[in-house]
Scaffold this active site. Structure first.
Site, PDB file in Angstrom:
ATOM      1  N   GLU A 166      15.470   8.453   5.181  1.00  0.00           N
ATOM      2  CA  GLU A 166      14.567   9.529   5.612  1.00  0.00           C
ATOM      3  C   GLU A 166      13.166   9.028   5.310  1.00  0.00           C
ATOM      4  OE1 GLU A 166      11.967  11.996   5.868  1.00  0.00           O
ATOM      5  OE2 GLU A 166      12.699  12.943   4.025  1.00  0.00           O
ATOM      6  N   SER A 208       8.743   5.568   2.413  1.00  0.00           N
ATOM      7  CA  SER A 208       7.964   5.014   3.517  1.00  0.00           C
ATOM      8  C   SER A 208       8.824   4.153   4.430  1.00  0.00           C
ATOM      9  CB  SER A 208       6.813   4.170   2.966  1.00  0.00           C
ATOM     10  OG  SER A 208       7.306   2.979   2.388  1.00  0.00           O
ATOM     11  N   THR A 209       8.350   3.982   5.662  1.00  0.00           N
ATOM     12  CA  THR A 209       9.058   3.157   6.641  1.00  0.00           C
ATOM     13  C   THR A 209       9.120   1.707   6.188  1.00  0.00           C
ATOM     14  OG1 THR A 209       8.347   4.634   8.424  1.00  0.00           O
ATOM     15  CG2 THR A 209       9.091   2.436   9.054  1.00  0.00           C
ATOM     16  N   ALA A 210       8.025   1.198   5.641  1.00  0.00           N
ATOM     17  CA  ALA A 210       7.985  -0.200   5.213  1.00  0.00           C
ATOM     18  C   ALA A 210       9.030  -0.489   4.138  1.00  0.00           C
ATOM     19  CB  ALA A 210       6.588  -0.547   4.693  1.00  0.00           C
ATOM     20  N   VAL A 211       9.130   0.384   3.146  1.00  0.00           N
ATOM     21  CA  VAL A 211      10.121   0.186   2.087  1.00  0.00           C
ATOM     22  C   VAL A 211      11.525   0.429   2.631  1.00  0.00           C
ATOM     23  CG1 VAL A 211      10.898   0.928  -0.193  1.00  0.00           C
ATOM     24  CG2 VAL A 211       8.452   0.787   0.303  1.00  0.00           C
TER      25      VAL A 211
END
Length: 596
Positions: free
Chosen positions: A298, A277-280
């Site tokens: 990615e 995910s983008t947040a992680v």
């Protein structure tokens, strides 16, 4: 006899010899991997035969154990330890020690390692797919498409081209360094770290591992807490193949755990690959910044799927549904926004509705189903919230699929395939990554409009454009901000393993797969040496040797114009000045070139 006849004969003989060599099967040993504890249902111990009920609203992390269960049936599979930071550091240290030996291995040995893996995969496709299906809920067909074929394609590409792209590469030396030879060398970085998700547990391990090991690195892979059971079995396959070629122990390792485990890995390796995910991904970047560890990210995707009015509606409808429902919407390529030209909107929706009505969903290993379960606990609730938001803002459900026989304990792990129409960009379903079997279909009128819509997203991983005019489809795709584009197809890029894979914006940066991904596992070193050593050596011209001459700057002016002047006559006049400076250091030399 014409001179070219012998050349034709030699070429023909060479082709015949190559063909005959292809008929000789390579000597590839078989490996034995213990799978007794992961084989079909009914063979678990009594301890591991109960239905697992995950604690709602509370993370597993406090338990210090990674609990594993089948999403499709909620049957308990066992647990694995959540490694502490010290344990992670120890694993990386062991891999680093092994890597120093492996870095000296030949490409012949590395190719044999790949062939052993390929042979095992081909001979054990059902086992690999069944393990993936049990751990993630996907169907056997989806596992074959996403796990087996992609991994075999990557291995085959590395066998064919891998060594070529890791060998030193000659580069031009330019005008000033004409007497030099320039090249780029690709050396192993050391130990690669990878944190991979649950959606394709087999391929997500093998993809970074293959590139890292073939380029001479060690690698430590943290598998998802939602796919640790399968990941630890797949690790056995890698261990057996490495042992078969005499590789040092601990070169590759698979670790289990939660956030603390991943954070420790980021701070201890030489390169980090993260898929998730983008947040992680942003957290990974912050941690990597502390040690200036390079990262490849990615991240999320919300791919635009564009269908022009001259496309083959029935064909594209099948592709669209497959792209949405594959692995219950667990597709890493992310076809999540569908834009259909207004002239064929009704026809497309009709075709999609007909297909979705025929889709059967259920526990993938208990019957012949088209769609399996959702891997993540409580994710079906998130998906329904997205649908409700769209309905509240004017969208409609065109069709919703149904399920086969579900056990009472696994109902929450399923979500019906859902087609939404009359959607727009005010709805969360067109903005947020769903990772589920939902098809939101929106109309467009012009190419300019659909390009604007496609780019109106914080995600930019890929796109697919369908048109009867290839030129038109290419023009549209070229204007969409993304890292991956498919023309009249969907997700085919990933089967072309010579191509890099990755996105931009909130979909991340850097590339894995392809030449770029392979070389990203390397220390890229520029090397320059004298072309005619020792006959011609680099010497500093006298005018600029210390102490510099009074006319040193004039010498430099003449040298620059000699090398880079746009006019050949000015360059020749400057060359004469350079020669005069070099041969006459006792008096000032008047420039013969035109003043500028």
């Amino acid at each position: 006899m014409p001179f070219w006849w012998p050349l034709i004969v030699l070429a023909f003989a060479y082709a015949i010899c190559r063909f005959l060599l292809m008929l000789i099967p390579p000597n590839v040993p078989s490996i034995d991997v213990d799978a007794s504890d992961v084989l079909a249902h009914g063979k678990e111990t009594e301890e591991n035969s109960f239905i697992y009920i995950p604690p709602r609203g509370r993370s597993q992390q406090s338990d210090k154990k990674v609990q594993c269960y089948e999403p499709a049936t909620m049957k308990y599979l066992g647990y694995f330890p959540a490694l502490s930071p010290d344990e992670v550091m120890e694993r990386v240290t062991l891999s680093r020690k092994a890597q120093k030996t492996w870095a000296q291995s030949s490409f012949k040995v590395r190719r044999q390692f790949l062939r052993i893996l390929l042979k095992y995969i081909i001979e054990h496709q059902e086992l690999i797919c069944e393990v993936s299906s049990r751990d993630t809920g996907k169907t056997m067909v989806d596992a074959s498409l996403g796990e087996i074929m992609t991994t075999c394609e990557k291995i085959t590409w590395l066998l064919s081209e891998g060594e070529r792209w890791l060998k030193p590469e000659s580069r031009s030396s330019g005008r000033a360094m004409l007497h030099k030879v320039s090249r780029v060398e690709f050396h192993p970085l050391g130990v690669i770290g990878a944190i991979v998700p649950w959606n394709y547990p087999f391929h997500n391990i093998f993809n970074p591992m293959l590139a890292a090991v073939f380029s001479g690195n060690g690698i430590v892979i943290k598998v998802s807490e939602h796919a640790s059971w399968s990941g630890c079995f797949y690790f056995r396959i890698i261990q057996a193949a490495l042992a078969a070629v005499g590789a040092p122990e601990n070169l590759v390792d698979v670790i289990t755990g939660f956030a603390e485990t991943g954070e420790a890995l980021v701070s201890s390796v030489d390169k980090m690959i993260f898929v998730g995910s983008t947040a992680v991904g942003k957290m990974i970047m912050r941690n990597a910044a502390e040690t200036l560890t390079p990262v490849t990210l990615e991240l999320g995707g919300k791919d635009a799927f564009i269908i022009c009015e001259d496309a083959d509606v029935s064909h594209v409808a099948q592709v669209a549904v497959r792209g949405t429902l594959q692995s219950s919407g667990q597709n890493c390529a992310g076809a999540e926004r569908f834009y259909v030209h207004k002239d064929i909107y009704a026809a497309f929706v009709s075709q999609v509705t007909k297909i979705v009505k025929s889709v059967s969903a259920g526990p993938p290993l208990t019957g012949r189903y088209d769609m399996g379960a959702i891997c993540l606990q409580e994710h079906s609730e998130n998906l329904q919230n997205l649908v409700n938001d769209a309905l509240d803002k004017g969208a409609e459900i065109a069709v919703r699929g149904s399920f086969g026989h579900l056990g009472e304990d696994a109902v929450d792990q399923y979500f019906p395939p859902t087609v939404l129409i009359n959607v727009n960009h005010t709805m969360k379903i067109m903005k947020e990554e769903a990772f589920g079997p939902i098809m939101p279909i929106m109309q467009f009128s012009t190419d300019e409009e659909v390009i604007k819509l496609a780019n109106d997203s914080r995600y930019a991983l890929g796109c697919a454009v369908f048109s009867g005019s290839k030129r038109r489809a290419k023009q549209i795709a070229s204007q969409i901000q993304c890292g991956v584009a498919a023309i009249n197809d969907f997700a085919s890029n990933y089967m072309c393993q010579s191509l890099p894979f990755g996105g931009v914006k909130d979909s991340g940066f850097g590339r894995f797969a392809g030449i770029e991904g392979l070389r990203a596992c390397c220390l890229v070193k520029s090397v320059v040496e004298d072309r005619f050593w020792p006959l011609i050596k680099t010497k500093i011209p006298k005018p600029i040797q210390y102490p510099v001459a009074e006319n040193a700057f004039e010498f430099q002016e003449a040298l620059v114009e000699t090398l880079y002047g746009l006019n050949i006559w000015d360059r020749l006049r400057s060359l004469i000045d350079v020669l005069k400076f070099l041969t006459d250091q006792s008096s000032h030399v008047t420039r013969t070139r035109k003043s500028h």
